[in-house]
Design a protein around this motif. Structure first.
Motif, short mmCIF file in Angstrom:
data_model
loop_
_atom_site.label_atom_id
_atom_site.label_comp_id
_atom_site.label_asym_id
_atom_site.label_seq_id
_atom_site.Cartn_x
_atom_site.Cartn_y
_atom_site.Cartn_z
N SER A 568 16.34 33.66 48.33
CA SER A 568 17.25 33.24 47.28
C SER A 568 18.15 34.40 46.88
CB SER A 568 16.47 32.73 46.07
OG SER A 568 15.74 31.56 46.40
N HIS A 569 19.43 34.12 46.75
CA HIS A 569 20.40 35.16 46.42
C HIS A 569 21.58 34.51 45.72
CE1 HIS A 569 21.58 33.51 50.31
NE2 HIS A 569 22.84 33.78 49.96
N THR A 570 22.44 35.33 45.16
CA THR A 570 23.65 34.84 44.53
C THR A 570 24.75 35.86 44.72
OG1 THR A 570 24.59 33.95 42.50
CG2 THR A 570 23.16 35.86 42.28
N LEU A 571 25.98 35.43 44.54
CA LEU A 571 27.12 36.33 44.70
C LEU A 571 27.24 37.26 43.49
CD1 LEU A 571 30.04 34.17 46.13
CD2 LEU A 571 28.78 35.96 47.29
N ASP A 615 24.83 29.46 40.37
CA ASP A 615 24.96 29.88 38.98
C ASP A 615 25.55 31.29 38.93
OD1 ASP A 615 23.66 27.51 38.29
OD2 ASP A 615 21.69 28.45 38.47
N GLY A 616 26.53 31.45 38.08
CA GLY A 616 27.12 32.76 37.89
C GLY A 616 28.47 32.93 38.53
N TRP A 617 28.73 32.23 39.64
CA TRP A 617 30.05 32.35 40.29
C TRP A 617 30.75 31.00 40.42
CZ3 TRP A 617 31.04 29.86 44.92
CH2 TRP A 617 29.93 29.40 45.64
N LEU A 618 29.99 29.91 40.51
CA LEU A 618 30.59 28.58 40.53
C LEU A 618 30.32 27.85 39.23
CD1 LEU A 618 32.08 26.34 42.03
CD2 LEU A 618 29.89 25.64 43.03
N LEU A 619 29.12 28.00 38.69
CA LEU A 619 28.74 27.38 37.42
C LEU A 619 28.25 28.44 36.46
CD1 LEU A 619 26.77 24.25 38.69
CD2 LEU A 619 29.18 24.37 38.04
N PRO A 620 28.29 28.17 35.15
CA PRO A 620 27.79 29.16 34.18
C PRO A 620 26.32 29.48 34.41
CG PRO A 620 29.10 27.48 33.08
CD PRO A 620 28.91 27.01 34.49
N ASP A 667 31.08 29.66 26.38
CA ASP A 667 31.82 30.83 25.91
C ASP A 667 32.91 31.13 26.93
OD1 ASP A 667 32.80 33.18 24.96
OD2 ASP A 667 30.86 34.21 24.83
N GLU A 668 34.15 31.22 26.46
CA GLU A 668 35.26 31.45 27.38
C GLU A 668 35.07 32.71 28.20
OE1 GLU A 668 37.80 29.63 28.13
OE2 GLU A 668 37.33 28.00 26.75
N ASN A 669 34.41 33.69 27.64
CA ASN A 669 34.23 34.96 28.36
C ASN A 669 33.13 34.88 29.41
OD1 ASN A 669 36.19 36.18 26.72
ND2 ASN A 669 34.66 36.66 25.13
N ARG A 670 32.31 33.83 29.39
CA ARG A 670 31.20 33.71 30.32
C ARG A 670 31.38 32.59 31.34
NH1 ARG A 670 25.94 34.63 26.30
NH2 ARG A 670 26.49 36.76 25.67
N ILE A 671 32.51 31.91 31.29
CA ILE A 671 32.78 30.88 32.28
C ILE A 671 33.17 31.56 33.59
CG2 ILE A 671 34.30 28.96 32.88
CD1 ILE A 671 34.53 28.29 29.98
N PRO A 672 32.60 31.14 34.72
CA PRO A 672 32.97 31.77 36.00
C PRO A 672 34.46 31.72 36.26
CG PRO A 672 31.04 30.35 36.25
CD PRO A 672 31.57 30.11 34.87
#
Length: 942
Positions: A568-571, A615-620, A667-672
């Motif tokens: 498992s990994h993420t960008l 999560d984190g690059w496509l979705l919050p 939060d606008e600052n945390r949306i990918p």
């Protein structure tokens, strides 16, 4: 009585002939007589090459003998003719006659006779060394350099006969010694095994059948098929014979195959442009600003028949390499083949061509990147894929571990490796660049920053193939990823509903009047096929064994250095590839159609791996959810009234259910950034709608034109009907639902037919299918990218005028003189002259040039200098003559003073097509998120 019988036709003479064929004794007598006559004619003939009458008599005699043998093999036993042929070895003189005759007719009949004897499966012809030597002497002499040139039919029969022999060797390995005569060597005192006793000296005379087939493996048609399959059978037989295994290792097989593959690769054009034939231009390209690329004697078009033939020949030989490795059960032979593939083809040809490519010299980058993509698509053997990507991506080597029953390498294998190293010393160049200094990642990153649209498009297609088929190699090279060591907290169902509503809301805000539910359902089916067919998904969705684990050894390379099992990994946010994709996505509406189809394909492929967390690059990120205070306070009430343990447990379960259903606040600052960019693109569509007259009508006409393109052969262009009922999941902010654009699936598949993944029957961005990768363009008569002084006219098969009545819409449109005319005419329709005038105005709108919309705070505040020139500032256009009558000015007029004209501009016609592609992409992303949630368990409900 005999006299009258001879006068009456069909009496005693015919009965005698019938008896001669039915009675074995008389049949044998006739056979002996025919054979004696053949030998007599041969002895009397001085020179068959010049004596045509004698040559024809001998040919007929051999043909009669072959017919006798063929007829007898179909009759009941006994078979005296076949037995006589075996005892007297009649094939020996017949082989000599054919060898020295230099007459193709005699040669062909002799080959037929040998084939008849083998097919009879009697008297053990195929196991007889005398028979095999006689036959191979004939075949070698008639196919050698000094022989006559045989016709194609005769060559087919020669190679087919050789193939039949290999088939029998495969079925019965005991007959191999009759055709393969390896020299025997005395056993050494040290007790070496058979691998070490081999001296390393090979000769063609040891196995002439082997080299005969090698000479034909590069041919097309039946000859090549027979030769390649026969060679596969011989290699497969090497697992049953140590002597043959070592002989193949020391033979020229690996060298000839590698150099042959390199020769075919060198025949491919150094410079290439992606194009379509003018008569096969896909509608998705015709309805855009696409133009045919320039070709000349150096720059070849991908639609050229000669190029396609060379490409297919190269790929077929590449697949033959793969077949050889699949059939080969010998580790020694397989290792020798792979070593030559890497040294001769990869290091000496493929990598240097990538290194020397450039996008400023007329398409060499397009060529080599396309060739590499086609190679990776054609292959699925893990060892070949590993060699290619391990070398080009400069992955670190690992210490090899002993494999097989013997940890040591045989003497023959060592000698072959030393010979290869010695041969390559002459090609080494001092200070040569290696993948350690410039690898495939550097080439891809540089190509994505190119100014050439075709270079960007083919690079994205290459990245898509690597992500989709070989994701494990991209994790630490193309992508900057962070490994996830714990399952973490998956998204709650409330957050999932919010994200789905956001994505579907973006797609719905673009507008459309087709069945939203049906379109989305088709995307869900497509995404299910994409996710289930991904190589990484099988370990996640396959049933587990009793031990709790499931291994799929066949999918991993057997040679050392292959990537470990993916985890498992993420960008990471700073991933260069993600930043590059976002940069290309920012200019979506001015990009070419090919770039956008390739770009969206890369994003979908990036999110298709089950081990890639979105999560984190496509979705919050679920760890950064925030909730309102009222919801947080409401949770405490479930802790009150503690009493019965069962009630407490039920209240706790209800509490967890309600907690999972809470809707977080974004939060606008945390949306990918990717979601922000998609939202910005949808806002740009709204800006186009506000500034371009009749935007929705033109968009709907474009959608129906694509639908008609796929059904043109069966149904006419559909007649508009009343708007369907609102979708069940349509928000109140959307008055219409997105369109159903099933036609564009086949259109995009025709652009990229070589990609082989599940069908996307209802998606306009169907990027994956079998066949060649080529672009397309407009013929000169379409004029979609000509100056605006000349009205653009789309292809006649895709009407854009007002001949089809427009469906109503609940949204207010931009002011337009055409809409006023429609209101005045009402139910009575439009006169023919007025309809033609309105259609001309539509074509004029489609031909106008626009740039990207610019919002407040951005540079260049005038995004549409050529549209609505008669706007008087109050949102309405003046209707007096000239530029004030609602028509559009030519490009360059009406621009504000001091305006910067450096930005790229495309036609409204081009923008409309890209809007449809964007809407389908948004629906696809939403479907992908939903399918992942169920397939990989990414959503929790408690």
């Amino acid at each position: 009585m005999d006299f009258w019988s001879r006068l009456i036709a069909g009496t005693s003479l015919d009965k005698s002939a019938a008896n001669n064929t039915h009675l074995p004794e008389k049949r044998l007598a006739r056979f002996k007589k025919e054979y004696s006559q053949l030998l007599q004619e041969w002895r009397n003939a001085s020179n068959l090459a010049n004596d045509y009458e004698a040559a024809e008599d001998i040919r007929c005699s051999i043909q009669d003998l072959a017919n006798f043998l063929s007829d007898e093999s179909r009759r009941p036993l006994p078979h005296p003719c076949i037995a006589f042929a075996a005892s007297k070895q009649i094939y020996v003189p017949i082989g000599k006659i054919a060898t020295t005759s230099y007459n193709e007719g005699i040669i062909r009949e002799a080959v037929v006779l040998y084939a008849t004897l083998i097919d009879s499966e009697e008297e053990d012809f195929v196991e007889n060394e005398t028979f095999s030597k006689s036959l191979m002497n004939l075949l070698v002499r008639i196919t050698g350099a000094n022989s006559i040139r045989l016709g194609s039919d005769t060559e087919v029969e020669v190679v087919e006969l050789s193939f039949n022999i290999t088939t029998k060797i495969r079925l019965d390995p005991e007959i191999l010694p009759a055709w393969f005569t390896a020299r025997e060597h005395e056993e050494s005192e040290g007790g070496q095994d058979a691998h070490e006793k081999f001296t390393g000296k090979t000769h063609k005379e040891d196995f002439p059948l082997f080299y005969l087939l090698i000479d034909y493996i590069h041919h097309d048609g039946r000859i090549g098929d027979f030769a390649r399959t026969g060679l596969l059978y011989i290699i497969e037989a090497a697992s049953n014979s140590v002597a043959l295994e070592q002989w193949i290792v020391e033979s020229d097989l690996a060298t000839l195959m590698a150099t042959g593959l390199g020769a075919l690769y060198s025949q491919l054009s150094r410079k290439l442009v992606i194009d379509h034939p003018s008569d096969e231009l896909p509608p998705i390209l015709a309805l855009s600003d696409y133009q045919h690329p320039i070709t000349n004697y150096e720059i070849v078009s991908s639609s050229s028949p000669d190029f396609q033939a060379h490409m297919e020949t190269f790929l077929s030989h590449l697949v033959f390499w793969q077949d050889v490795l699949n059939h080969c059960k010998s580790v020694e032979v397989k290792s020798t083949l792979l070593e030559h593939f890497q040294v001769i083809f990869l290091q000496q040809l493929l990598y240097p061509s990538l290194l020397e490519s450039s996008d400023v010299d007329g398409g060499s980058s397009v060529a080599v990147l396309t060739y590499l993509r086609r190679i990776l698509e054609a292959l699925d053997h893990p060892d070949m894929i590993h060699l290619i990507l391990h070398y080009l991506l400069a992955l670190p080597d690992r210490t090899p571990a002993p494999t097989g029953s013997r940890a040591s390498v045989s003497a023959a294998r060592k000698r072959k490796s030393m010979d290869l190293a010695t041969m390559m010393q002459g090609f080494q160049v001092e200070d040569a660049t290696t993948p350690a200094l410039f690898n495939l990642v550097d080439l891809i990153q540089g190509s994505l920053r190119s100014t050439s649209e075709q270079t960007i498009s083919v690079t994205l297609q290459l990245v898509s193939v690597i992500l989709r088929r070989h994701h494990r190699y991209a994790v630490t090279t193309l992508l900057w990823t962070s490994q996830i060591f714990s399952d973490g907290s998956p998204r709650t169902v409330g957050a999932h509903d919010l994200e789905m509503d956001f994505l579907l809301g973006l797609a719905g805000s673009i507008g459309g009047e087709d069945n939203f539910d049906e379109v989305y359902e088709n995307h869900v089916k497509d995404c299910m096929g994409i996710l289930e067919s991904h190589p990484c998904s099988i370990t996640l969705i396959a049933p587990k064994s009793a031990g709790g684990t499931t291994k799929f050894a066949g999918s991993l390379a057997s040679i050392p250095g292959a990537p470990r099992d993916i985890r498992s990994h993420t960008l990471r946010p700073e991933d260069p590839m993600l930043k590059t994709l976002l940069g290309i996505l920012a200019t979506f509406f001015t990009n070419s159609i090919e770039i956008n189809l390739s770009l969206t394909g890369v994003i979908v492929d990036l999110a298709s791996c089950g081990f890639m967390r979105i999560d984190g690059w496509l979705l919050p990120n679920p760890t950064e959810y925030t909730y309102g205070e009222d919801e947080a306070e409401a949770e405490d009430r479930y802790f009150m009234g503690l009493g019965d343990p069962i009630d407490v447990q039920e209240r706790a379960q209800i509490r967890e259910l309600k907690r999972a259903r809470r809707t977080p606040k974004w939060d606008e600052n945390r949306i990918p950034v990717l979601l922000k960019q998609l939202k910005k693109l949808v806002d740009q569509v709204s800006a186009y709608r506000a500034e371009i007259p009749r935007f929705d009508e033109l968009l709907q006409q474009r959608r129906e034109a694509f639908q008609a393109a796929t059904s043109a052969t069966s149904t006419p262009i559909p007649i508009r009907q009343a708007p369907p009922a609102r979708s069940s999941f349509e928000s109140s902010s959307r008055s219409v639902s997105p369109p159903r654009i099933s036609a564009l699936d086949s259109l995009a598949q025709r652009i990229f037919p070589e990609l082989n993944t599940p069908s996307r029957s209802h998606s306009p961005r169907g990027r994956r299918s079998q066949e060649r990768s080529s672009g397309g363009g407009l013929s000169g008569g379409y004029g979609l990218s000509t100056p605006t002084s000349r009205a653009a006219v789309p292809p006649p098969q895709f009407p854009m005028g007002l001949e089809t009545p427009s469906r109503g819409s609940s949204r207010a449109f931009s002011p337009s003189p055409l809409r006023d005319a429609e209101t005045i005419l009402g139910k009575h329709g439009v006169p023919a002259s007025q309809a033609a005038a309105f259609a001309a105005v539509d074509q004029s709108i489609l031909a106008r040039k626009v740039g990207l919309p610019v919002f407040k705070g951005e540079i260049n505040p005038i995004p549409f200098p050529n549209l609505r020139p008669g706007d008087n500032g109050n949102g309405k256009e003046e209707s007096n003559g000239g530029a004030e009558d609602g028509s559009l000015q030519d490009e360059g007029e009406g621009n504000a003073e001091g305006e910067v004209e450096e930005e790229k501009k495309v036609s409204v016609n081009h923008v409309l097509t890209n809007v449809i592609v964007l809407q389908e992409f948004l629906l696809e992303v939403a479907a992908l998120v939903q399918v992942r949630a169920g397939l990989f368990g990414e959503v929790r409900y408690v």
